[in-house]
Each structure stands twice: as structure tokens, then as C-alpha cells.
Design a protein around this motif. Structure first.
Motif, PDB file in Angstrom:
ATOM      1  N   GLU A 138     -11.515   0.437  -2.710  1.00 42.28           N
ATOM      2  CA  GLU A 138     -11.658  -0.068  -4.312  1.00 42.28           C
ATOM      3  C   GLU A 138     -10.601  -1.786  -4.548  1.00 42.28           C
ATOM      4  O   GLU A 138     -11.257  -2.574  -3.187  1.00 42.28           O
ATOM      5  CB  GLU A 138     -10.548   0.805  -5.284  1.00 42.28           C
ATOM      6  CG  GLU A 138      -8.730   0.549  -4.527  1.00 42.28           C
ATOM      7  CD  GLU A 138      -7.922   1.880  -5.016  1.00 42.28           C
ATOM      8  OE1 GLU A 138      -7.839   1.216  -6.374  1.00 42.28           O
ATOM      9  OE2 GLU A 138      -8.067   2.912  -4.681  1.00 42.28           O
ATOM     10  N   ALA A 149      -8.341  -3.193  -5.055  1.00 43.49           N
ATOM     11  CA  ALA A 149      -7.103  -3.049  -5.773  1.00 43.49           C
ATOM     12  C   ALA A 149      -6.611  -4.325  -4.233  1.00 43.49           C
ATOM     13  O   ALA A 149      -7.111  -4.731  -3.180  1.00 43.49           O
ATOM     14  CB  ALA A 149      -6.387  -2.179  -5.004  1.00 43.49           C
ATOM     15  N   TYR A 186       3.310  -6.704   0.829  1.00 49.42           N
ATOM     16  CA  TYR A 186       3.216  -5.826   0.613  1.00 49.42           C
ATOM     17  C   TYR A 186       4.257  -4.835   1.572  1.00 49.42           C
ATOM     18  O   TYR A 186       3.509  -5.368   2.646  1.00 49.42           O
ATOM     19  CB  TYR A 186       1.868  -5.290  -0.060  1.00 49.42           C
ATOM     20  CG  TYR A 186       1.768  -5.680  -1.003  1.00 49.42           C
ATOM     21  CD1 TYR A 186       2.481  -6.820  -1.970  1.00 49.42           C
ATOM     22  CD2 TYR A 186       0.388  -5.504  -2.154  1.00 49.42           C
ATOM     23  CE1 TYR A 186       2.428  -7.290  -3.333  1.00 49.42           C
ATOM     24  CE2 TYR A 186       0.410  -5.502  -3.793  1.00 49.42           C
ATOM     25  CZ  TYR A 186       0.922  -6.339  -3.966  1.00 49.42           C
ATOM     26  OH  TYR A 186       1.355  -6.526  -5.317  1.00 49.42           O
ATOM     27  N   ASN A 218      -1.648   3.111   4.335  1.00 44.01           N
ATOM     28  CA  ASN A 218      -1.591   3.032   3.005  1.00 44.01           C
ATOM     29  C   ASN A 218      -0.609   1.356   2.752  1.00 44.01           C
ATOM     30  O   ASN A 218       0.067   1.694   3.564  1.00 44.01           O
ATOM     31  CB  ASN A 218      -0.478   4.368   2.583  1.00 44.01           C
ATOM     32  CG  ASN A 218      -1.238   5.011   2.090  1.00 44.01           C
ATOM     33  OD1 ASN A 218      -3.040   5.331   2.288  1.00 44.01           O
ATOM     34  ND2 ASN A 218      -0.941   6.215   2.560  1.00 44.01           N
ATOM     35  N   LEU A 272       1.125  -0.204   0.113  1.00 42.55           N
ATOM     36  CA  LEU A 272       2.404  -0.144  -1.074  1.00 42.55           C
ATOM     37  C   LEU A 272       2.108  -0.611  -1.804  1.00 42.55           C
ATOM     38  O   LEU A 272       1.892  -1.864  -1.747  1.00 42.55           O
ATOM     39  CB  LEU A 272       3.993   0.029  -1.215  1.00 42.55           C
ATOM     40  CG  LEU A 272       4.743   0.700  -1.884  1.00 42.55           C
ATOM     41  CD1 LEU A 272       4.226   2.081  -2.278  1.00 42.55           C
ATOM     42  CD2 LEU A 272       6.380   1.055  -1.277  1.00 42.55           C
ATOM     43  N   ARG A 287       1.845  -2.247  -5.985  1.00 36.20           N
ATOM     44  CA  ARG A 287       3.027  -1.893  -7.278  1.00 36.20           C
ATOM     45  C   ARG A 287       3.611  -0.375  -7.584  1.00 36.20           C
ATOM     46  O   ARG A 287       3.394   0.307  -8.964  1.00 36.20           O
ATOM     47  CB  ARG A 287       2.615  -2.208  -7.871  1.00 36.20           C
ATOM     48  CG  ARG A 287       1.554  -3.959  -8.743  1.00 36.20           C
ATOM     49  CD  ARG A 287       0.996  -3.506 -10.422  1.00 36.20           C
ATOM     50  NE  ARG A 287       0.441  -5.139 -10.014  1.00 36.20           N
ATOM     51  CZ  ARG A 287      -1.618  -4.775  -9.524  1.00 36.20           C
ATOM     52  NH1 ARG A 287      -1.821  -3.854  -9.408  1.00 36.20           N
ATOM     53  NH2 ARG A 287      -1.674  -6.220  -9.873  1.00 36.20           N
ATOM     54  N   GLY A 288       4.193  -0.113  -6.359  1.00 33.73           N
ATOM     55  CA  GLY A 288       5.185   1.653  -6.476  1.00 33.73           C
ATOM     56  C   GLY A 288       3.621   2.539  -5.959  1.00 33.73           C
ATOM     57  O   GLY A 288       4.024   3.729  -6.309  1.00 33.73           O
ATOM     58  N   LYS A 289       2.637   2.499  -5.417  1.00 31.26           N
ATOM     59  CA  LYS A 289       1.328   3.120  -5.972  1.00 31.26           C
ATOM     60  C   LYS A 289       0.853   3.081  -4.088  1.00 31.26           C
ATOM     61  O   LYS A 289       0.588   2.210  -3.397  1.00 31.26           O
ATOM     62  CB  LYS A 289       0.438   3.181  -6.550  1.00 31.26           C
ATOM     63  CG  LYS A 289      -0.790   4.208  -6.445  1.00 31.26           C
ATOM     64  CD  LYS A 289      -2.622   3.840  -7.334  1.00 31.26           C
ATOM     65  CE  LYS A 289      -3.456   4.522  -7.145  1.00 31.26           C
ATOM     66  NZ  LYS A 289      -5.161   3.807  -7.591  1.00 31.26           N
ATOM     67  N   GLU A 290       0.642   3.980  -3.582  1.00 35.45           N
ATOM     68  CA  GLU A 290      -0.158   4.091  -1.893  1.00 35.45           C
ATOM     69  C   GLU A 290      -1.252   4.037  -1.843  1.00 35.45           C
ATOM     70  O   GLU A 290      -2.382   4.625  -2.942  1.00 35.45           O
ATOM     71  CB  GLU A 290       0.436   5.386  -1.521  1.00 35.45           C
ATOM     72  CG  GLU A 290       1.682   5.496  -1.131  1.00 35.45           C
ATOM     73  CD  GLU A 290       2.407   6.557   0.139  1.00 35.45           C
ATOM     74  OE1 GLU A 290       1.206   6.339   0.535  1.00 35.45           O
ATOM     75  OE2 GLU A 290       3.525   6.783   0.293  1.00 35.45           O
ATOM     76  N   VAL A 291      -2.220   3.031  -1.533  1.00 36.11           N
ATOM     77  CA  VAL A 291      -3.406   2.727  -2.134  1.00 36.11           C
ATOM     78  C   VAL A 291      -3.998   3.412  -1.333  1.00 36.11           C
ATOM     79  O   VAL A 291      -3.471   2.252   0.131  1.00 36.11           O
ATOM     80  CB  VAL A 291      -3.969   1.591  -2.745  1.00 36.11           C
ATOM     81  CG1 VAL A 291      -5.758   1.517  -2.745  1.00 36.11           C
ATOM     82  CG2 VAL A 291      -3.193   1.255  -3.850  1.00 36.11           C
TER      83      VAL A 291
END
Length: 361
Positions: free
Chosen positions: A291, A293, A299, A341, A343, A345-349
């Protein structure tokens, strides 16, 4: 006090966004980073990279000195050839990555990163047991990088001889009537040339204006340091201070190809050999995100909630329109096609370990 390159007034006339970088006021962008990036990939653009350092090594033992302080095998160079290399500390950490220009076996030009110039120059002098002259001529040289598929067509129109340079070769030439070193090098992954020359602001303007006149039919564009960073990252090229520094050794950074451990000796060899023999604990890997992101330096990289590394460079690729990053991860996860993954902004991508370069032709 912030320095200015000989092109400073030209940048201002273009309304470039200027920022302080490595002690210089440099253009980060002129129009937009994406537009400038695509100009290089699709046609031709010009960077002012006069902030880079040029250090000349001269003397009977110039080759021996360069062999001792760099990781690559400088004995393979002949006059007119260039080599990508690195300098290391005794513990294997990287002092800097650099280009080595062989002018003769008694004269070399070392092109180093602007932010490391003083440190590099001091390091060279501290390790000069070969009685060579080490001369920092950075303040006298301007440097333009002309990059992109149309770069040769532009250069040829204003050069006094046939431009048939192979990659990582250079020649002395007159470009726009100015004597210079013309090399087929650059950090974009495209066909490109770098122009090293001396002279005042008038000489700099003469070269710049000739390039832009010759490149008009190819829609030549000025390009800032922002696009330089996204271009090098699409190719997976390391940036000192992000992907490599004094805490990283060349092997874990994927620079084994410029680290010739069969060489008799060079500073850092023993430590690098020891790291290799004991097994690398981490490796620098390329990560592709499906995506848009935006991964950023620093990070965390995680697997099952456990931190396994961190991002060193990241952006959204203007050509792929996906997030791309370089990251150090524990060696067991540095396997092509592994899913790990980021991290953000607090989200695992999720991201995939891929093979370089990110952008293939």
C-alpha cells in the motif's frame, strides 16, 4: 556560517526551496520531488552536488595508501577508471562510502560525502604512514550530476570529443568550453554523468546555461536533493548516516561486493572477517509495502509483536506508487519473500523482503 555553492544565485532564480544540508544551503526541490524524480527516470535532470568533498592523494605510494584505507581492491584500477568503495574503522564500522578516481598510480581523487568531509580528511591524515600528500580541494570544485536516459544526448552537444564512456569510467574533456573531469557515474540508477570543474560563479553559470540550452529539446529540469534521495532508494543504494555509519559493517549492509577480504590488508579487515566467521547477527534488507504507507527512518520492524529491527530509509516510490524501505533485521528474517511488519503510527503494516533494485527496467 552556512556555505553556498557557485550555483546559489541560479537556485534562487528558480525559486528553489533551499535548506541547510552538510553546512551548505542546498536546493531540496524546485517544483515537486515527484516531478523531478520522474524527470530523471524519463528524460534528464541536473543536480548541484558541489557540496561533495574532493580529496586528492598524490605521491609514490598513493596506490598503497588507498589500498590500506579502502575496502575495495584499488590495484584493479587503471587511469580513467572509478571504483565505489568504503573506509572502515579498525572495529569494522564504516567511516564513509566514497568514489575512488584513478588519475594515475601516483594520483587518486577520493570523492566523499559532504557531511563527512572533515572527519574523512582527518582520518586519512591519521593513517598516512605512506608519506603521501593528502590535499582537500573541495572548495575549488563545482560538481553537477546530469542524470537520465537523455543525459548523453545533452552532454554530447556541448563536449569537445566523443562521449563513449563505460559505466564507472571518466575522461578529461572540455564541456561548454570548460576543462573538467567528465565521469559516467551517479547515484540514480539511470544513465548519467558527473562534471567536476573549477572556476568562479561566471564559469559555473556558463556550464549550467549550456546544459540547459542543450537539454531544452529533452525538457531538461533542475533537480533537488529530495528527488536524489528517492531515486537512490528505488535502487537500494545506501545513504551514509541512514543505512550505514560507524555502527554498521559493510557485510551486514550488503556491501560485501566492495569489501575484498582477499586483499593483503586494509583497516578494519580483521574485524570484518571475524564478524563474517561468527555469523552476521543482522542484515540490511529491502522491504516493499503493498500500500502507499510511508515508512520512515527509525520505525520499528516487528514479527508477532516482537521487535526484530528498524527502518533506516523509507519513502513512497514515485514510480511504483508503493512504500519502499531499507531496514536492519535479525538475520533469520532476512530471507527473500519473508513477510514482516512495519510499525507505522501504531499500526502493524505488512511488508515483503524483496530483491534489489526495487525498480527494475
Amino acid at each position: 556560517m552556512t556555505k553556498k555553492t557557485k550555483f546559489y544565485e541560479i537556485h534562487k532564480n528558480y525559486n528553489a526551496k533551499l535548506v541547510e544540508f552538510a553546512g551548505f544551503e542546498m536546493p531540496i526541490q524546485y517544483s515537486s520531488i515527484i516531478a523531478e524524480h520522474k524527470a530523471i527516470r524519463n528524460a534528464v535532470g541536473v543536480f548541484d552536488v558541489s557540496h561533495m568533498g574532493e580529496v586528492f592523494i598524490r605521491g609514490e605510494k598513493a596506490l598503497e595508501f588507498v589500498q590500506e584505507i579502502t575496502t575495495n581492491d584499488a590495484s584493479k584500477l587503471t587511469p580513467g577508471r572509478v571504483q565505489y568503495s568504503a573506509m572502515c574503522y579498525p572495529n569494522g564500522g564504516i567511516v564513509d562510502d566514497l568514489l575512488v578516481y584513478c588519475i594515475s598510480d601516483k594520483e587518486f581523487m577520493l570523492v566523499v560525502n559532504a557531511s563527512n568531509l572533515e572527519k574523512d580528511f582527518n582520518w586519512m591524515n591519521e593513517n598516512n604512514s605512506f608519506d603521501v600528500d593528502i590535499i582537500n580541494e573541495s572548495d575549488y570544485y563545482s560538481l553537477l550530476a546530469v542524470q537520465g536516459p537523455e543525459s548523453k544526448n545533452v552532454i554530447q552537444k556541448i563536449t569537445d570529443q566523443e562521449v563513449n564512456l563505460e559505466y564507472y569510467h571518466f575522461m578529461k574533456a572540455k564541456v561548454a568550453g570548460v576543462e573538467m573531469i567528465l565521469s559516467r557515474t551517479g547515484y540514480t540508477g539511470e544513465l548519467g554523468y558527473e562534471l567536476y570543474f573549477k572556476g568562479d560563479e561566471a564559469v559555473a553559470a556558463q556550464v549550467w546555461n549550456a546544459l540547459f540550452e542543450a537539454g531544452k529539446e529533452f525538457n531538461i529540469q533542475p533537480v533537488g536533493l529530495g528527488a536524489r534521495d528517492s531515486l537512490r532508494l528505488e535502487m537500494g543504494f545506501c545513504l551514509y548516516g541512514n543505512d550505514i555509519d560507524q555502527t554498521t559493517n559493510p557485510l551486514e549492509a550488503g556491501l560485501g561486493w566492495i569489501t575484498k577480504l582477499q586483499k593483503k590488508s586494509f583497516i578494519g579487515k580483521e574485524a570484518i572477517l571475524q564478524a563474517k566467521n561468527s555469523g552476521l547477527k543482522r542484515k540490511l534488507v529491502p522491504l516493499l509495502i503493498d500500500e502507499k504507507a510511508f515508512p520512515r527512518h527509525g520505525y520499528d520492524v516487528v514479527v508477532n509483536g516482537k521487535k526484530i529491527g528498524n527502518v533506516t530509509s523509507g519513502t513512497v516510490s514515485p514510480m511504483l506508487e508503493k512504500g519502499i524501505a531499507l531496514a536492519y533485521v535479525e538475520s533469520e528474517y532476512a530471507v527473500e519473500k519473508s513477510i514482516i511488519n512495519l510499525l507505522i503510527r501504531g499500526k502493524e503494516v505488512p511488508s515483503t523482503v524483496v530483491r534489489l533494485p526495487f525498480l527494475t527496467k
